[in-house]
Motif scaffolding. Structure first.
Motif, PDB file in Angstrom:
ATOM      1  N   UNK A  66       0.847  -1.188   0.000  1.00  0.00           N
ATOM      2  CA  UNK A  66       0.000   0.000   0.000  1.00  0.00           C
ATOM      3  C   UNK A  66       0.880   1.236   0.000  1.00  0.00           C
ATOM      4  N   UNK A  67       0.572   2.184  -0.883  1.00  0.00           N
ATOM      5  CA  UNK A  67       1.293   3.453  -0.893  1.00  0.00           C
ATOM      6  C   UNK A  67       0.301   4.590  -0.983  1.00  0.00           C
ATOM      7  N   UNK A  68       0.808   5.785  -1.014  1.00  0.00           N
ATOM      8  CA  UNK A  68      -0.045   6.964  -1.040  1.00  0.00           C
ATOM      9  C   UNK A  68      -0.935   6.995  -2.276  1.00  0.00           C
ATOM     10  N   UNK A  69      -0.480   6.366  -3.366  1.00  0.00           N
ATOM     11  CA  UNK A  69      -1.212   6.455  -4.629  1.00  0.00           C
ATOM     12  C   UNK A  69      -1.859   5.149  -5.040  1.00  0.00           C
ATOM     13  N   UNK A  70      -2.067   4.252  -4.131  1.00  0.00           N
ATOM     14  CA  UNK A  70      -2.772   3.021  -4.443  1.00  0.00           C
ATOM     15  C   UNK A  70      -1.980   1.794  -4.057  1.00  0.00           C
ATOM     16  N   UNK A  71      -2.492   0.667  -4.461  1.00  0.00           N
ATOM     17  CA  UNK A  71      -1.873  -0.593  -4.124  1.00  0.00           C
ATOM     18  C   UNK A  71      -0.959  -1.067  -5.259  1.00  0.00           C
ATOM     19  N   UNK A  72       0.162  -1.653  -4.852  1.00  0.00           N
ATOM     20  CA  UNK A  72       1.096  -2.227  -5.801  1.00  0.00           C
ATOM     21  C   UNK A  72       1.174  -3.721  -5.529  1.00  0.00           C
ATOM     22  N   UNK A  73       0.984  -4.514  -6.565  1.00  0.00           N
ATOM     23  CA  UNK A  73       0.984  -5.966  -6.418  1.00  0.00           C
ATOM     24  C   UNK A  73       2.206  -6.530  -7.137  1.00  0.00           C
ATOM     25  N   UNK A  74       3.091  -7.111  -6.358  1.00  0.00           N
ATOM     26  CA  UNK A  74       4.245  -7.791  -6.927  1.00  0.00           C
ATOM     27  C   UNK A  74       3.901  -9.274  -7.101  1.00  0.00           C
ATOM     28  N   UNK A  75       4.095  -9.783  -8.302  1.00  0.00           N
ATOM     29  CA  UNK A  75       3.783 -11.176  -8.605  1.00  0.00           C
ATOM     30  C   UNK A  75       5.060 -11.866  -9.071  1.00  0.00           C
ATOM     31  N   UNK A  76       5.387 -13.003  -8.456  1.00  0.00           N
ATOM     32  CA  UNK A  76       6.594 -13.742  -8.815  1.00  0.00           C
ATOM     33  C   UNK A  76       6.304 -15.234  -8.818  1.00  0.00           C
ATOM     34  N   UNK A  77       7.082 -15.968  -9.608  1.00  0.00           N
ATOM     35  CA  UNK A  77       6.946 -17.426  -9.643  1.00  0.00           C
ATOM     36  C   UNK A  77       7.293 -18.012  -8.280  1.00  0.00           C
ATOM     37  N   UNK A  78       6.502 -18.958  -7.850  1.00  0.00           N
ATOM     38  CA  UNK A  78       6.722 -19.584  -6.541  1.00  0.00           C
ATOM     39  C   UNK A  78       8.078 -20.284  -6.512  1.00  0.00           C
ATOM     40  N   UNK A  79       8.941 -19.947  -5.545  1.00  0.00           N
ATOM     41  CA  UNK A  79      10.266 -20.569  -5.496  1.00  0.00           C
ATOM     42  C   UNK A  79      10.244 -22.021  -5.031  1.00  0.00           C
ATOM     43  N   UNK A  80       9.186 -22.421  -4.346  1.00  0.00           N
ATOM     44  CA  UNK A  80       9.116 -23.786  -3.824  1.00  0.00           C
ATOM     45  C   UNK A  80       8.796 -24.796  -4.921  1.00  0.00           C
ATOM     46  N   UNK A  81       7.749 -24.512  -5.699  1.00  0.00           N
ATOM     47  CA  UNK A  81       7.319 -25.465  -6.741  1.00  0.00           C
ATOM     48  C   UNK A  81       7.763 -25.050  -8.132  1.00  0.00           C
ATOM     49  N   UNK A  82       8.454 -23.886  -8.228  1.00  0.00           N
ATOM     50  CA  UNK A  82       8.932 -23.372  -9.513  1.00  0.00           C
ATOM     51  C   UNK A  82       7.803 -23.194 -10.512  1.00  0.00           C
ATOM     52  N   UNK A  83       6.656 -22.752 -10.013  1.00  0.00           N
ATOM     53  CA  UNK A  83       5.538 -22.420 -10.889  1.00  0.00           C
ATOM     54  C   UNK A  83       4.611 -23.561 -11.218  1.00  0.00           C
TER      55      UNK A  83
END
Length: 368
Positions: free
Chosen positions: A170-187
């Motif tokens: 959450x920031x002053x100008x809205x929400x930022x969503x970081x999406x990354x491949x799962x490191x456990x199952x490698x996607x």
């Protein structure tokens, strides 16, 4: 800074700037004035102006209306109404947060390379040989799952089977969503819970493979043969890679190759060259061809024996056998031979060079 400021001036671009130039200018300014990066007074207001200007100039219709009618065409209130289009965070996120990760899908296996050494004759007439190499294959016992045969894989607890990890900020100008491949199952969204003993849960094994390789007649050294699907196995059901075999051809002690022709150096003594002779020329086929040499044959002359060269790789027929004369000067002479050659030299005198240089032109141009 007023709400009526020219968006071109805000981004520092000309009115004929390309979309790429507009995007580049926005990216630079947005990075400079974003509140998460710049805590100076006025940075937040400047960031809003940069976003508002880009919202106008990045939309072809809004930009065209602004160019024609000014701020009235853009919305009547300068850059007003921008936040209703999604907010500052959305545009910034599109630039700096990237696209969302996706569950990993089928992946093609890696290509492999190998070398095969063959004899000169084998490159001319073709051959069939075995080659042994190592590659990665899916485990036959678990069929590449890594799990004991028949047992289903378990759901990844890290990503709950999604194959990706999302982190919301959450920031002053809205929400930022970081999406990354799962490191456990490698996607993949699933994990091994009962590992296959053969591959130890990897689902893949390194194995030694032997394959029969057919080398076509007429192929040249340095050429590659491609064998589709003989490379490493693909991941998650993807296709296997290819195997590329580079051919290395050993040189021949008597013959050489020039494109589709074979070249043979024919040694001659001085008498044979001067008087002419009938000689037997060996061929790569294993037999001999009778060749008539005319009197006065010069060193470096090239004679052609048709259809005794290299078979055409794609098509029928063969090249030629090119016989290049090589007059050998004796280094050791008996007393009788010296006497005979001395008399011959006195009778012949010093030869003149032909005005047209035809002898040397033949030698020079034989293999140019």
């Amino acid at each position: 800074m007023t709400t009526q400021q020219d968006p071109y001036s805000v981004l520092g671009v000309s009115r004929d700037a390309s979309p790429e130039e507009v995007k580049s200018a926005f990216r630079k300014l947005a990075m400079e004035y974003h509140p998460d990066r710049n805590r100076e007074d006025g940075a937040e207001a400047r960031f809003k102006e940069v976003n508002a200007a880009y919202e106008v100039l990045s939309d072809p219709e809004k930009r065209a209306r602004f160019d024609r009618f000014g701020h009235a065409g853009a919305g009547g209130q300068g850059f007003a109404g921008f936040e209703s289009m999604g907010g500052f965070g959305d545009i910034f996120d599109a630039f700096f947060r990237g696209t969302a990760a996706r569950r990993a899908g089928p992946q093609r296996g890696a290509d492999l390379e190998a070398r095969l050494k063959i004899d000169f004759e084998e490159s001319i007439f073709g051959t069939e040989q075995e080659i042994t190499f190592q590659r990665t294959e899916n485990c036959a016992d678990c069929r590449g799952t890594g799990q004991v045969a028949g047992a289903p894989r378990g759901t990844c607890e890290t990503c709950q089977g999604a194959g990706e990890i999302r982190r919301v900020q959450q920031s002053l100008f809205g929400q930022y969503v970081n999406v990354a491949t799962c490191p456990t199952c490698e996607g993949e969204g699933s994990v091994v819970t009962d590992a296959c003993q053969t591959c130890r849960g990897r689902g893949r094994r390194r194995v030694k493979v032997t394959r029969n390789v057919k080398v076509p007649a007429g192929i040249e050294g340095g050429s590659q043969l491609r064998f589709v699907g003989e490379g490493d196995a693909g991941a998650r059901g993807g296709p296997a890679g290819n195997l590329y075999i580079e051919l290395q051809v050993a040189p021949h002690e008597r013959f050489s190759r020039r494109d589709q022709d074979l070249v043979y150096e024919l040694p001659l003594n001085i008498a044979q060259a001067a008087l002419g002779a009938t000689v037997n020329v060996p061929t790569l086929d294993g037999d001999e061809v009778e060749l008539e040499l005319k009197p006065g044959t010069q060193h470096g002359e090239v004679l052609t024996i048709k259809d005794r060269g290299v078979p055409h790789l794609r098509g029928s027929g063969r090249g030629n056998l090119l016989v290049r004369t090589h007059v050998v000067t004796p280094q050791k002479l008996s007393a009788d031979q010296k006497e005979l050659l001395t008399k011959l030299a006195e009778s012949l005198g010093t030869p003149d060079v032909p005005e047209d240089g035809s002898i040397f032109e033949r030698i020079r141009g034989a293999f140019s």
